[in-house]
Design a protein around this motif. Structure first.
Motif, PDB file in Angstrom:
ATOM      1  N   HIS A 269       7.959  -6.781  16.902  1.00  0.00           N
ATOM      2  CA  HIS A 269       6.978  -6.737  17.989  1.00  0.00           C
ATOM      3  C   HIS A 269       5.603  -7.047  17.407  1.00  0.00           C
ATOM      4  CE1 HIS A 269       5.448  -2.834  16.561  1.00  0.00           C
ATOM      5  NE2 HIS A 269       6.711  -2.479  16.412  1.00  0.00           N
ATOM      6  N   ASP A 270       4.660  -7.339  18.281  1.00  0.00           N
ATOM      7  CA  ASP A 270       3.297  -7.603  17.825  1.00  0.00           C
ATOM      8  C   ASP A 270       2.651  -6.287  17.402  1.00  0.00           C
ATOM      9  OD1 ASP A 270       1.096  -9.076  17.202  1.00  0.00           O
ATOM     10  OD2 ASP A 270       0.492  -9.501  19.272  1.00  0.00           O
ATOM     11  N   TYR A 271       1.696  -6.394  16.479  1.00  0.00           N
ATOM     12  CA  TYR A 271       1.146  -5.168  15.884  1.00  0.00           C
ATOM     13  C   TYR A 271      -0.282  -5.428  15.430  1.00  0.00           C
ATOM     14  CZ  TYR A 271       0.577  -1.201  12.698  1.00  0.00           C
ATOM     15  OH  TYR A 271       0.124  -0.069  12.068  1.00  0.00           O
ATOM     16  N   LEU A 272      -1.112  -4.382  15.558  1.00  0.00           N
ATOM     17  CA  LEU A 272      -2.496  -4.486  15.102  1.00  0.00           C
ATOM     18  C   LEU A 272      -3.012  -3.113  14.701  1.00  0.00           C
ATOM     19  CD1 LEU A 272      -5.096  -6.126  14.707  1.00  0.00           C
ATOM     20  CD2 LEU A 272      -5.642  -5.675  17.111  1.00  0.00           C
ATOM     21  N   MET A 273      -3.595  -3.054  13.501  1.00  0.00           N
ATOM     22  CA  MET A 273      -4.308  -1.858  13.060  1.00  0.00           C
ATOM     23  C   MET A 273      -5.395  -2.290  12.091  1.00  0.00           C
ATOM     24  SD  MET A 273      -2.926   1.604  11.155  1.00  0.00           S
ATOM     25  CE  MET A 273      -4.019   3.023  10.942  1.00  0.00           C
ATOM     26  N   THR A 274      -6.588  -1.730  12.256  1.00  0.00           N
ATOM     27  CA  THR A 274      -7.671  -1.971  11.308  1.00  0.00           C
ATOM     28  C   THR A 274      -8.060  -0.643  10.677  1.00  0.00           C
ATOM     29  OG1 THR A 274      -9.343  -1.720  13.041  1.00  0.00           O
ATOM     30  CG2 THR A 274      -8.543  -3.940  12.605  1.00  0.00           C
ATOM     31  N   ALA A 275      -8.416  -0.684   9.386  1.00  0.00           N
ATOM     32  CA  ALA A 275      -8.757   0.540   8.662  1.00  0.00           C
ATOM     33  C   ALA A 275      -9.958   0.280   7.764  1.00  0.00           C
ATOM     34  CB  ALA A 275      -7.566   1.025   7.841  1.00  0.00           C
ATOM     35  N   ASP A 276     -11.032   1.051   7.989  1.00  0.00           N
ATOM     36  CA  ASP A 276     -12.242   0.948   7.175  1.00  0.00           C
ATOM     37  C   ASP A 276     -12.193   1.925   6.006  1.00  0.00           C
ATOM     38  OD1 ASP A 276     -13.106  -0.797   9.092  1.00  0.00           O
ATOM     39  OD2 ASP A 276     -14.998   0.236   9.517  1.00  0.00           O
ATOM     40  N   ALA A 277     -12.872   1.556   4.923  1.00  0.00           N
ATOM     41  CA  ALA A 277     -13.149   2.479   3.817  1.00  0.00           C
ATOM     42  C   ALA A 277     -14.630   2.345   3.491  1.00  0.00           C
ATOM     43  CB  ALA A 277     -12.293   2.159   2.601  1.00  0.00           C
ATOM     44  N   ASN A 278     -15.395   3.381   3.824  1.00  0.00           N
ATOM     45  CA  ASN A 278     -16.841   3.386   3.601  1.00  0.00           C
ATOM     46  C   ASN A 278     -17.114   3.480   2.097  1.00  0.00           C
ATOM     47  OD1 ASN A 278     -19.590   4.141   3.371  1.00  0.00           O
ATOM     48  ND2 ASN A 278     -19.548   5.115   5.392  1.00  0.00           N
ATOM     49  N   LEU A 279     -17.839   2.496   1.558  1.00  0.00           N
ATOM     50  CA  LEU A 279     -18.035   2.418   0.110  1.00  0.00           C
ATOM     51  C   LEU A 279     -19.383   2.944  -0.369  1.00  0.00           C
ATOM     52  CD1 LEU A 279     -16.537  -1.140  -0.588  1.00  0.00           C
ATOM     53  CD2 LEU A 279     -15.410   1.086  -0.761  1.00  0.00           C
TER      54      LEU A 279
ATOM     55  N   THR B 119       1.797  -7.626   7.185  1.00  0.00           N
ATOM     56  CA  THR B 119       0.916  -8.456   6.372  1.00  0.00           C
ATOM     57  C   THR B 119      -0.433  -7.751   6.384  1.00  0.00           C
ATOM     58  OG1 THR B 119       2.034 -10.559   6.776  1.00  0.00           O
ATOM     59  CG2 THR B 119      -0.307 -10.651   6.241  1.00  0.00           C
ATOM     60  N   ASN B 120      -0.930  -7.390   5.199  1.00  0.00           N
ATOM     61  CA  ASN B 120      -2.185  -6.655   5.078  1.00  0.00           C
ATOM     62  C   ASN B 120      -3.257  -7.606   4.552  1.00  0.00           C
ATOM     63  OD1 ASN B 120      -4.162  -4.740   4.864  1.00  0.00           O
ATOM     64  ND2 ASN B 120      -3.250  -3.636   3.140  1.00  0.00           N
TER      65      ASN B 120
ATOM     66  N   LEU C  54       1.807  -3.012  19.712  1.00  0.00           N
ATOM     67  CA  LEU C  54       1.382  -1.667  19.331  1.00  0.00           C
ATOM     68  C   LEU C  54       0.022  -1.774  18.648  1.00  0.00           C
ATOM     69  CD1 LEU C  54       1.706   1.375  18.831  1.00  0.00           C
ATOM     70  CD2 LEU C  54       3.029   0.819  16.771  1.00  0.00           C
ATOM     71  N   VAL C  55      -0.973  -1.081  19.210  1.00  0.00           N
ATOM     72  CA  VAL C  55      -2.298  -0.989  18.596  1.00  0.00           C
ATOM     73  C   VAL C  55      -2.452   0.440  18.093  1.00  0.00           C
ATOM     74  CG1 VAL C  55      -4.776  -1.318  18.889  1.00  0.00           C
ATOM     75  CG2 VAL C  55      -3.171  -2.668  20.265  1.00  0.00           C
ATOM     76  N   GLN C  56      -2.594   0.598  16.768  1.00  0.00           N
ATOM     77  CA  GLN C  56      -2.690   1.937  16.194  1.00  0.00           C
ATOM     78  C   GLN C  56      -4.131   2.292  15.858  1.00  0.00           C
ATOM     79  OE1 GLN C  56       0.866   2.245  13.205  1.00  0.00           O
ATOM     80  NE2 GLN C  56       0.627   4.182  14.295  1.00  0.00           N
TER      81      GLN C  56
ATOM     82  N   PHE D  41      -4.029  -4.967   9.480  1.00  0.00           N
ATOM     83  CA  PHE D  41      -2.567  -5.016   9.429  1.00  0.00           C
ATOM     84  C   PHE D  41      -2.049  -5.802  10.631  1.00  0.00           C
ATOM     85  CE2 PHE D  41      -3.888  -1.209   7.196  1.00  0.00           C
ATOM     86  CZ  PHE D  41      -3.111  -1.229   6.047  1.00  0.00           C
ATOM     87  N   ILE D  42      -1.248  -6.845  10.354  1.00  0.00           N
ATOM     88  CA  ILE D  42      -0.670  -7.696  11.390  1.00  0.00           C
ATOM     89  C   ILE D  42       0.822  -7.860  11.090  1.00  0.00           C
ATOM     90  CG2 ILE D  42      -2.853  -8.873  11.845  1.00  0.00           C
ATOM     91  CD1 ILE D  42      -1.904 -11.195  10.126  1.00  0.00           C
ATOM     92  N   PRO D  43       1.603  -8.491  11.986  1.00  0.00           N
ATOM     93  CA  PRO D  43       3.051  -8.597  11.755  1.00  0.00           C
ATOM     94  C   PRO D  43       3.388  -9.317  10.451  1.00  0.00           C
ATOM     95  CG  PRO D  43       2.553  -9.088  14.039  1.00  0.00           C
ATOM     96  CD  PRO D  43       1.235  -8.984  13.334  1.00  0.00           C
ATOM     97  N   PRO D  44       4.451  -8.891   9.775  1.00  0.00           N
ATOM     98  CA  PRO D  44       4.838  -9.533   8.509  1.00  0.00           C
ATOM     99  C   PRO D  44       5.232 -10.986   8.731  1.00  0.00           C
ATOM    100  CG  PRO D  44       6.583  -8.079   9.300  1.00  0.00           C
ATOM    101  CD  PRO D  44       5.402  -7.835  10.180  1.00  0.00           C
ATOM    102  N   GLY D  45       4.929 -11.812   7.726  1.00  0.00           N
ATOM    103  CA  GLY D  45       5.293 -13.221   7.805  1.00  0.00           C
ATOM    104  C   GLY D  45       4.346 -14.069   8.615  1.00  0.00           C
ATOM    105  N   SER D  46       3.193 -13.524   9.017  1.00  0.00           N
ATOM    106  CA  SER D  46       2.232 -14.303   9.800  1.00  0.00           C
ATOM    107  C   SER D  46       1.611 -15.401   8.932  1.00  0.00           C
ATOM    108  CB  SER D  46       1.132 -13.395  10.355  1.00  0.00           C
ATOM    109  OG  SER D  46       1.664 -12.471  11.287  1.00  0.00           O
ATOM    110  N   ILE D  47       1.289 -16.522   9.572  1.00  0.00           N
ATOM    111  CA  ILE D  47       0.684 -17.668   8.884  1.00  0.00           C
ATOM    112  C   ILE D  47      -0.808 -17.671   9.185  1.00  0.00           C
ATOM    113  CG2 ILE D  47       0.651 -20.181   8.681  1.00  0.00           C
ATOM    114  CD1 ILE D  47       3.575 -20.146   9.651  1.00  0.00           C
ATOM    115  N   MET D  48      -1.619 -17.637   8.136  1.00  0.00           N
ATOM    116  CA  MET D  48      -3.062 -17.545   8.315  1.00  0.00           C
ATOM    117  C   MET D  48      -3.661 -18.880   8.736  1.00  0.00           C
ATOM    118  SD  MET D  48      -3.827 -14.483   8.015  1.00  0.00           S
ATOM    119  CE  MET D  48      -5.578 -14.839   8.213  1.00  0.00           C
TER     120      MET D  48
END
Length: 691
Positions: free
Chosen positions: A495-505, A593-594, A631-633, A567-574
């Protein structure tokens, strides 16, 4: 008469003028077989044979076919009528469920429970009536796969409704105790006695086991259907029932083991020790925030019997021996540490909280810290503590001569840091504050209203990933996953998937930064997706001016330096990217795919980072129907990102079902659906359409 004339026919005598005379000799005896044939043909049979000659077989065939058609049509009418009645009951049940869901968990009453149970019972009754009403149609099921499917789905739905009813019956003693016998009391009124709850759940186990047999019957009802012979709508109905059954099986499995699990979690059989991670989500990490303070607590017989809180330093908690650092595999793109072993405690690079919690337990236990080895991890961030503080009203800190309220909480926390003595006094203050919050929580048992508010705060924080739970016992983790309290990152396969994750530096500005997602999906004829994601940041001076955490002198530089993971579905072509300082680094796993990039948002500015990619085929085909799922996490610790989702369907697509309801829809040569999301928690989008 001469013998040679005896066998002559009468016509011969007439022509010759000879008058025949009666024969003196008898004619030869009849052939025996002829006599037997006449003896076996009774009069009624001869009449029947003569009657059959006059039957109009073509007319009879037409009449018979007509009668069968009438019977089948009547059966289909009955099926339709039965389906309508069932649908009416199902709609009523859905309204009750939505009404219950709309209320906070702590506001639920026995009246709500009774309404839910009555709706399930009504659905079961109508399904049973429908089964009896159309039972005779089963005679023709083998001739028509659609009739067979209708009968099977009604039977399966009936057994599922019985299973749900049994589970509710099993819960009834517990719910009655929780509301203290008053229909208008909330379910936390009697929640103080954990041992009694376990006893009552054990009483209801008979109904829980009965539900298991109904769930098995529901599976058998549809197991023999040949889906290749069914229409797409029938296949969707069958798959819907299978999904409902899987959800009920999960709930039933939870209820089956709930008494044992609660016995363990509440320390009813032995003491339980839990590590508390206080995550500062003003300084985001992928699975929550920087661990600025930590604590431990001991639970026995459902009560906290001991606890402690401390600031995080190089020696607090005690780190594992340096030679154990080789057991931690830190990605080369993550934050660099002079001592790599500290990477196991700092909040980690995982967007999956269970992975972060496992490393924290490893660090704490191998450092031989108090109460180790711990039985689990409880994570709570600043927002979670704000929810608890709001429920308590205020907390008094005699050592600091302060009364902390929800209104001044953030100000006093960062005023201590700005005092000029470094971050250690700040961490000590937080440890004292959090310890006092737990102390007042423990004393709140004498006030049912405060207890109810606290339980509501905890449930809200759990649902929004501001409190997360992880245990050493995998069975307990299965339950937290089911409830959505684990902070786990889901797999993105099929299925389609999307998650973004920040790390404050570099600072503590995340409370003042608004992050939004814009995701455009173009569904291709081959089932692949042409996707475009835009991650936007708005870092306004006007908002930051009211945030004590944004302070260049004490809390780091004003600009927001961020290590972003997408984070997007595995095997995606950029495809192409926009505004990234360099091409995002790609890390492929079986689940995702990260894409990793270091980006900067200057103070008092806005930035948008965009990337294009194409996924593998992710559209599920069911006959002439097609299903798109996304799925949007939510990243743990974030407040509530806004997300705008646009899905472009193939030309001439006919939309059959959308969940949740779209915000807008229009047609520009192709159907387009728009969704506006507020990511307080994870969100699923499902679209079913027909070409």
């Amino acid at each position: 008469m001469p013998l040679y004339l005896q066998d002559e026919p009468p016509e011969h005598f007439e022509d010759s003028g000879i008058i025949p005379v009666a024969a003196k000799y008898k004619s030869p005896a009849p052939i025996p077989s002829q006599r037997r044939r006449k003896e076996k043909s009774p009069r009624w049979l001869r009449r029947t044979r003569r009657a059959i000659k006059y039957i109009k077989w073509r007319t009879l065939l037409v009449v018979t076919i007509t009668m069968l058609t009438v019977i089948i049509v009547a059966g289909l009418v009955l099926i339709a009528d039965a389906s309508n009645r069932v649908q009416s009951s199902l709609s009523s049940l859905q309204r009750v469920v939505e009404s219950v869901r709309a209320r906070q968990g702590t506001d639920l009453t026995m009246t709500d429970f009774n309404r839910l149970q009555a709706s399930v019972t009504d659905l079961s009754t109508n399904l049973e009536t429908a089964r009896k009403q159309i039972a005779f149609v089963g005679l023709f099921a083998s001739f028509n796969p659609e009739i067979e499917a209708n009968l099977a789905t009604i039977n399966s739905a009936y057994h599922l409704s019985l299973a749900a009813n049994e589970m509710l019956k099993g819960l009834q003693p517990t719910v009655f105790f929780l509301v203290s016998g008053d229909d208008n009391n909330s379910v936390v009124s009697g929640a103080a006695s954990g041992s009694r709850i376990v006893e009552l759940m054990q009483i209801g186990q008979g109904s829980v086991f009965s539900a298991k047999s109904y769930l098995a019957a529901a599976k058998d009802d549809v197991a023999k259907l040949d889906l290749t012979r069914l229409s797409a709508s029938s296949i969707l109905n069958v798959e819907g029932l299978i999904q409902y059954r899987e959800q009920l099986v999960q709930v039933n499995d939870f209820l089956t083991v709930a008494p044992d699990l609660l016995t363990a979690v509440l320390g009813l059989s032995r003491e339980q020790h839990y590590l508390i991670l206080s995550q500062n989500n003003d300084e985001l990490r992928p699975s929550g925030g920087y661990i600025s303070t930590y604590g431990w607590l001991t639970v026995r017989n459902g009560r906290v019997t001991d606890y402690s809180y401390s600031p995080t330093t190089a020696t607090s908690p005690n780190p594992p021996p340096p030679q154990m650092a080789t057991q931690i595999k830190v990605p080369d793109w993550w934050i660099s540490y002079g001592e790599p072993i500290y990477a196991a405690w700092d909040g980690s690079w995982y967007a999956d909280f269970p992975s972060t919690a496992d490393m924290s337990m490893w660090y704490y236990n191998n450092g031989n810290n108090p109460q180790s080895p711990v039985d689990g991890v409880i994570s709570i961030d600043i927002v979670g503590f704000e929810y608890l503080l709001k429920a308590l009203g205020s907390v008094t800190l005699p050592d600091y001569d302060l009364v902390v309220t929800p209104e001044n909480f953030r100000q006093v926390v960062y005023d201590i840091r700005a005092s000029g003595d470094g971050d250690l006094p700040h961490k000590r203050f937080l440890a004292t504050l959090y310890q006092q919050i737990f102390a007042q929580w423990e004393n709140s048992n004498v006030d049912p209203q405060i207890r109810q508010h606290l339980m509501g705060a905890v449930l809200q924080a759990l649902q929004e990933k501001h409190i997360m739970l992880h245990f050493a016992d995998s069975n307990l983790n299965d339950v937290t996953d089911l409830l959505g309290w684990s902070g786990a990152q889901s797999s993105s396969t099929n299925h389609d998937y999307l998650m973004t994750a920040d790390a404050n530096l570099g600072n503590k500005s995340n409370h003042s930064i608004a992050r939004d997602l814009t995701y455009d999906v173009d569904i291709q004829a081959d089932g692949t997706l042409k996707s475009r994601l835009t991650v936007g940041y708005d870092y306004s001076q006007r908002v930051a001016a009211n945030d004590p955490a944004v302070d260049a002198k004490h809390n780091g530089p004003l600009d927001y330096d961020n290590l972003l993971q997408i984070f997007i579905p595995p095997g995606s072509i950029m495809g192409t990217t926009t505004n990234f300082p360099s091409e995002p680094r790609r890390v492929d796993t079986a689940s995702y795919t990260n894409l990793i990039a270091e980006v900067t948002v200057p103070f008092d500015s806005s930035e948008r980072f965009q990337l294009n990619y194409q996924t593998p085929p992710l559209i599920e085909t069911i006959g002439s129907y097609h299903r798109y799922r996304l799925l949007v996490q939510k990243q743990p610790g974030t407040l509530a990102d806004t997300a705008s989702i646009q899905v472009i369907l193939p030309a001439n697509a006919k939309i059959l079902n959308v969940s949740p309801s779209q915000s807008a829809s229009y047609n520009l040569d192709r159907p387009v659906l728009e969704f506006g999301l507020n990511l307080k928690s994870d969100v699923w989008i499902e679209i079913v359409y027909e070409n």
